[in-house]
Motif scaffolding. Sequence first.
Motif, PDB file in Angstrom:
ATOM      1  N   LEU A  38      20.786  79.863  26.807  1.00  0.00           N
ATOM      2  CA  LEU A  38      21.840  79.086  27.457  1.00  0.00           C
ATOM      3  C   LEU A  38      21.444  77.624  27.601  1.00  0.00           C
ATOM      4  CD1 LEU A  38      23.397  81.211  30.301  1.00  0.00           C
ATOM      5  CD2 LEU A  38      24.458  80.418  28.200  1.00  0.00           C
ATOM      6  N   ASN A  39      20.157  77.377  27.720  1.00  0.00           N
ATOM      7  CA  ASN A  39      19.699  75.994  27.823  1.00  0.00           C
ATOM      8  C   ASN A  39      20.059  75.219  26.553  1.00  0.00           C
ATOM      9  OD1 ASN A  39      18.609  74.233  29.611  1.00  0.00           O
ATOM     10  ND2 ASN A  39      16.606  75.207  29.667  1.00  0.00           N
ATOM     11  N   GLU A  40      19.899  75.887  25.421  1.00  0.00           N
ATOM     12  CA  GLU A  40      20.259  75.264  24.146  1.00  0.00           C
ATOM     13  C   GLU A  40      21.757  74.979  24.133  1.00  0.00           C
ATOM     14  OE1 GLU A  40      21.643  75.703  19.841  1.00  0.00           O
ATOM     15  OE2 GLU A  40      22.152  76.874  21.567  1.00  0.00           O
ATOM     16  N   PRO A  44      31.963  90.193  28.709  1.00  0.00           N
ATOM     17  CA  PRO A  44      31.258  88.934  28.458  1.00  0.00           C
ATOM     18  C   PRO A  44      29.753  89.164  28.531  1.00  0.00           C
ATOM     19  CG  PRO A  44      32.765  88.743  30.315  1.00  0.00           C
ATOM     20  CD  PRO A  44      32.690  90.186  29.966  1.00  0.00           C
ATOM     21  N   PRO A  45      28.964  88.295  27.886  1.00  0.00           N
ATOM     22  CA  PRO A  45      27.518  88.487  27.893  1.00  0.00           C
ATOM     23  C   PRO A  45      26.911  88.147  29.249  1.00  0.00           C
ATOM     24  CG  PRO A  45      28.097  86.434  26.835  1.00  0.00           C
ATOM     25  CD  PRO A  45      29.386  87.117  27.143  1.00  0.00           C
ATOM     26  N   LEU A  46      25.690  88.593  29.479  1.00  0.00           N
ATOM     27  CA  LEU A  46      24.924  88.186  30.658  1.00  0.00           C
ATOM     28  C   LEU A  46      24.131  86.928  30.298  1.00  0.00           C
ATOM     29  CD1 LEU A  46      23.504  91.685  31.577  1.00  0.00           C
ATOM     30  CD2 LEU A  46      25.452  90.516  32.639  1.00  0.00           C
ATOM     31  N   ALA A  47      23.761  86.184  31.335  1.00  0.00           N
ATOM     32  CA  ALA A  47      23.031  84.932  31.071  1.00  0.00           C
ATOM     33  C   ALA A  47      21.750  85.200  30.287  1.00  0.00           C
ATOM     34  CB  ALA A  47      22.729  84.225  32.384  1.00  0.00           C
ATOM     35  N   GLY A  48      21.093  86.344  30.582  1.00  0.00           N
ATOM     36  CA  GLY A  48      19.807  86.644  29.941  1.00  0.00           C
ATOM     37  C   GLY A  48      19.925  87.112  28.494  1.00  0.00           C
ATOM     38  N   ASP A  49      21.184  87.377  28.035  1.00  0.00           N
ATOM     39  CA  ASP A  49      21.366  87.902  26.677  1.00  0.00           C
ATOM     40  C   ASP A  49      21.020  86.896  25.593  1.00  0.00           C
ATOM     41  OD1 ASP A  49      22.185  90.273  27.667  1.00  0.00           O
ATOM     42  OD2 ASP A  49      24.313  90.019  27.240  1.00  0.00           O
ATOM     43  N   PHE A  50      20.966  85.616  25.971  1.00  0.00           N
ATOM     44  CA  PHE A  50      20.747  84.586  24.958  1.00  0.00           C
ATOM     45  C   PHE A  50      19.303  84.118  24.883  1.00  0.00           C
ATOM     46  CE2 PHE A  50      25.192  84.059  26.326  1.00  0.00           C
ATOM     47  CZ  PHE A  50      25.829  84.209  25.113  1.00  0.00           C
ATOM     48  N   VAL A  51      18.458  84.582  25.801  1.00  0.00           N
ATOM     49  CA  VAL A  51      17.095  84.040  25.873  1.00  0.00           C
ATOM     50  C   VAL A  51      16.378  84.209  24.527  1.00  0.00           C
ATOM     51  CG1 VAL A  51      14.852  84.246  26.998  1.00  0.00           C
ATOM     52  CG2 VAL A  51      16.957  84.457  28.337  1.00  0.00           C
ATOM     53  N   GLY A  52      15.802  83.133  24.040  1.00  0.00           N
ATOM     54  CA  GLY A  52      15.046  83.193  22.798  1.00  0.00           C
ATOM     55  C   GLY A  52      15.900  82.945  21.572  1.00  0.00           C
ATOM     56  N   GLU A  53      17.222  82.828  21.746  1.00  0.00           N
ATOM     57  CA  GLU A  53      18.107  82.634  20.598  1.00  0.00           C
ATOM     58  C   GLU A  53      18.401  81.143  20.422  1.00  0.00           C
ATOM     59  OE1 GLU A  53      21.695  84.838  21.054  1.00  0.00           O
ATOM     60  OE2 GLU A  53      22.339  84.491  18.983  1.00  0.00           O
ATOM     61  N   PRO A  68      19.884  78.460  17.059  1.00  0.00           N
ATOM     62  CA  PRO A  68      21.047  78.113  17.860  1.00  0.00           C
ATOM     63  C   PRO A  68      21.849  79.351  18.306  1.00  0.00           C
ATOM     64  CG  PRO A  68      21.433  77.617  15.542  1.00  0.00           C
ATOM     65  CD  PRO A  68      20.028  78.083  15.651  1.00  0.00           C
ATOM     66  N   THR A  69      22.497  79.210  19.455  1.00  0.00           N
ATOM     67  CA  THR A  69      23.262  80.342  19.981  1.00  0.00           C
ATOM     68  C   THR A  69      24.613  80.484  19.281  1.00  0.00           C
ATOM     69  OG1 THR A  69      23.918  78.831  21.722  1.00  0.00           O
ATOM     70  CG2 THR A  69      22.254  80.455  22.275  1.00  0.00           C
ATOM     71  N   VAL A  70      25.098  79.397  18.695  1.00  0.00           N
ATOM     72  CA  VAL A  70      26.432  79.343  18.055  1.00  0.00           C
ATOM     73  C   VAL A  70      27.495  80.153  18.796  1.00  0.00           C
ATOM     74  CG1 VAL A  70      25.847  78.585  15.732  1.00  0.00           C
ATOM     75  CG2 VAL A  70      25.660  80.990  16.260  1.00  0.00           C
ATOM     76  N   ILE A  71      27.639  79.922  20.099  1.00  0.00           N
ATOM     77  CA  ILE A  71      28.664  80.663  20.844  1.00  0.00           C
ATOM     78  C   ILE A  71      30.063  80.155  20.509  1.00  0.00           C
ATOM     79  CG2 ILE A  71      27.174  81.420  22.719  1.00  0.00           C
ATOM     80  CD1 ILE A  71      28.091  79.143  24.367  1.00  0.00           C
ATOM     81  N   GLY A  72      30.155  78.965  19.910  1.00  0.00           N
ATOM     82  CA  GLY A  72      31.459  78.490  19.440  1.00  0.00           C
ATOM     83  C   GLY A  72      32.335  77.974  20.560  1.00  0.00           C
ATOM     84  N   SER A  73      33.387  77.226  20.170  1.00  0.00           N
ATOM     85  CA  SER A  73      34.250  76.645  21.192  1.00  0.00           C
ATOM     86  C   SER A  73      35.713  76.765  20.809  1.00  0.00           C
ATOM     87  CB  SER A  73      33.908  75.171  21.371  1.00  0.00           C
ATOM     88  OG  SER A  73      34.227  74.473  20.183  1.00  0.00           O
ATOM     89  N   PRO A  91      15.562  85.421  33.190  1.00  0.00           N
ATOM     90  CA  PRO A  91      14.748  86.389  32.434  1.00  0.00           C
ATOM     91  C   PRO A  91      15.536  87.001  31.272  1.00  0.00           C
ATOM     92  CG  PRO A  91      15.456  87.329  34.524  1.00  0.00           C
ATOM     93  CD  PRO A  91      15.974  85.930  34.500  1.00  0.00           C
ATOM     94  N   ALA A  92      14.809  87.383  30.223  1.00  0.00           N
ATOM     95  CA  ALA A  92      15.451  87.963  29.041  1.00  0.00           C
ATOM     96  C   ALA A  92      15.910  89.393  29.319  1.00  0.00           C
ATOM     97  CB  ALA A  92      14.471  87.959  27.875  1.00  0.00           C
ATOM     98  N   THR A  93      17.067  89.771  28.784  1.00  0.00           N
ATOM     99  CA  THR A  93      17.518  91.161  28.878  1.00  0.00           C
ATOM    100  C   THR A  93      17.011  91.935  27.664  1.00  0.00           C
ATOM    101  OG1 THR A  93      19.517  90.634  27.675  1.00  0.00           O
ATOM    102  CG2 THR A  93      19.653  90.508  30.057  1.00  0.00           C
TER     103      THR A  93
END
Lengths: 473, 186
Positions: free
Chosen positions: A200-202, B112-121, B123-128, B37-39
Amino acid sequence: MSTATATYEGLKPGTAAKHAFFSAVVWLCIGTSFGFFTSLRIAWPDLLNGVEVMGPLTSAFAFGRVRPLHITIVIFGWISIAFVAAMYYMTPALCNCRLWSEKLGVWNIWLWNVGLVVGGLSLIMGANSGREYQELIWPLDIYVLTAILGLASINVFMTVLQRRTQGIYITVWFFMAALIMLFMTYFVGAIPDLFPVTGLNEAYMVWWHAHNVLGLWITPVSAAIAYYVIPKITGNVLYSHKIGHLHFWTIVAFYSTPGAHHLMGAPLPEWMKSFASVSGVMILIPSLAFITNMVLTVQGKWNMFSSNVSLQFALTGTLMAVPLNFQGAFQQTRAINWYIHGTHWIVAHAHFALLGFSTFIEIGATYYAIAKLFNRKIYSQSLATTHYWLTTIGFVGFWTTLTLAGLIQASGKVYNTTFIDVVYATHPYMVGRSLFGLTIVLGQWIFLYNMYKTATAGEPVTEKNAPATVYYT
Amino acid sequence: MGGYKEYKIGVIMFLVVFAASMFMTIGLGGVYLAKIPATQLALSKQVHYGSSAWSIKDPLMKGLNQPMVTKRGKSFNDPVGVGKKIFIREGCWHCHTLLPEQSMDWEYFGAPPLAGDFVGESPTVIGSDRKAPDLMHIGSRMPSVAWHLQHHKDPRSVQNKSIMQSFDFLDKKELKALAKYMVSLK
């Protein structure tokens, strides 16, 4: 300063600005043409697919590769080069001195052009950072920060340092502050490319950058250009220096803070969303301060709106900021954002800011500055008026069709309509958008032709035919 | 700048105000987000994707530096990671989001995803800009690799109202990796 003459080396004052203005207008034509092309690929997705002659170019002209090209060229080609062109022209004029180094300026613009060609090729070849509005890969990010922004900043700052005026006019405050702010903004956007920032930071940094390329660069510099062009052409003094202060300081203080409002639907903590939303509404303070200041500056000279194409463009852009900022301030509040987020409404809003507001003001400045720099009258007033109406009608139609399509998408989203039916329902609007897009593109090519003819065949201005304030009308 | 006291004050004020505004947003926000924290999902994505960002080792983003997997004695790049890289390269995320929104997408596009679902990813490319369906749970809605292969080659053969362009210019291996990535998005 004694160094002032040493750095000229045979280049006439204004050379860097001339190179910059023409580069910018060429990128405007290329950038809008690519935009038109991407819109065609939405309206007719199979366009060019399976065409024999395309060969390996099929992948290069795929929608997903041309869209970042359009965005990069329009923002970092047209808008940003036109900004630096205005800086190279207006800073010496306002500081009553020469540009610190014309040679450095010309180098800067050509390094910039080379960077855009390399960046554009890398994007259509598929080298994409995957971060919206910041799609260049990290070696190019470093190039942008040093060879492009670094050199431009040095030139503008050194020019201000060797000024021969007592005060510094508001336009120059904005130029200097915006150069620093853009450097920081671009750097924050490049952090996930350069350092292991993830998750999310990214996403947050990417959207902070995307918001602030507008908030800390495009909005303030467009306003700065209007602060120069509008008083200069009307011959009126700026209505209020104090309102200018209010505008400047509120932009610095809280135009950057609403970055998180682009992620209202994402699992960011609630406090970040609330903070972004509240400070997002406060954007109305600087924008209304700016508009008020400009509109009151024109007092008594509104007749020039129809007689001077430069003022016509600059004032239209300024007045567009009224609906633009009300839309921008309120659409990011939760009450509205949940409805229109992710729809074509947002695409329409983005074009409102970049095309309706910023581009109109810059085109006004370009007409003014090219006539001044070449000491010639605008080659064709009727072509300039045609350009104005093609751009205005094209933009209004473009905005309206996209906004309507966005409202259809939004209601489809709320009522859980089958997604493909919404795609189908908005298709006619995509065709309409392409038509209005073509209108805009045509206008810009006419603009390029008119500017080229002005530089080469415009009527030279002599003491006899020079009007008191401006070189045409 | 000799003698212009008001500009010295102005410059200092500018730096202070701008730094404060950046501290509040990037500083406080960034520190908070970095602590999430990462999930389990995030850890599994880290294993499959590796780093999806552009790299000098893989300048044309063909997925050459994705994590390796071994199957039947053969070692190759994890197709899920390669698929994600192609997803980024081809700009799929300019139309497809990877983010069901918290406000309204529960019923249609799933949780919807949890905040921790993106840890380590990254680019996240979640899109807009959602011109096309959200893909966060596409693997649950469309679990067939064959369907995705056909859809990417010729979208209108499986959905006649689709406005997606055909991706028939991708080679077989890339199409397969992309389809495997789609199916992995449960």
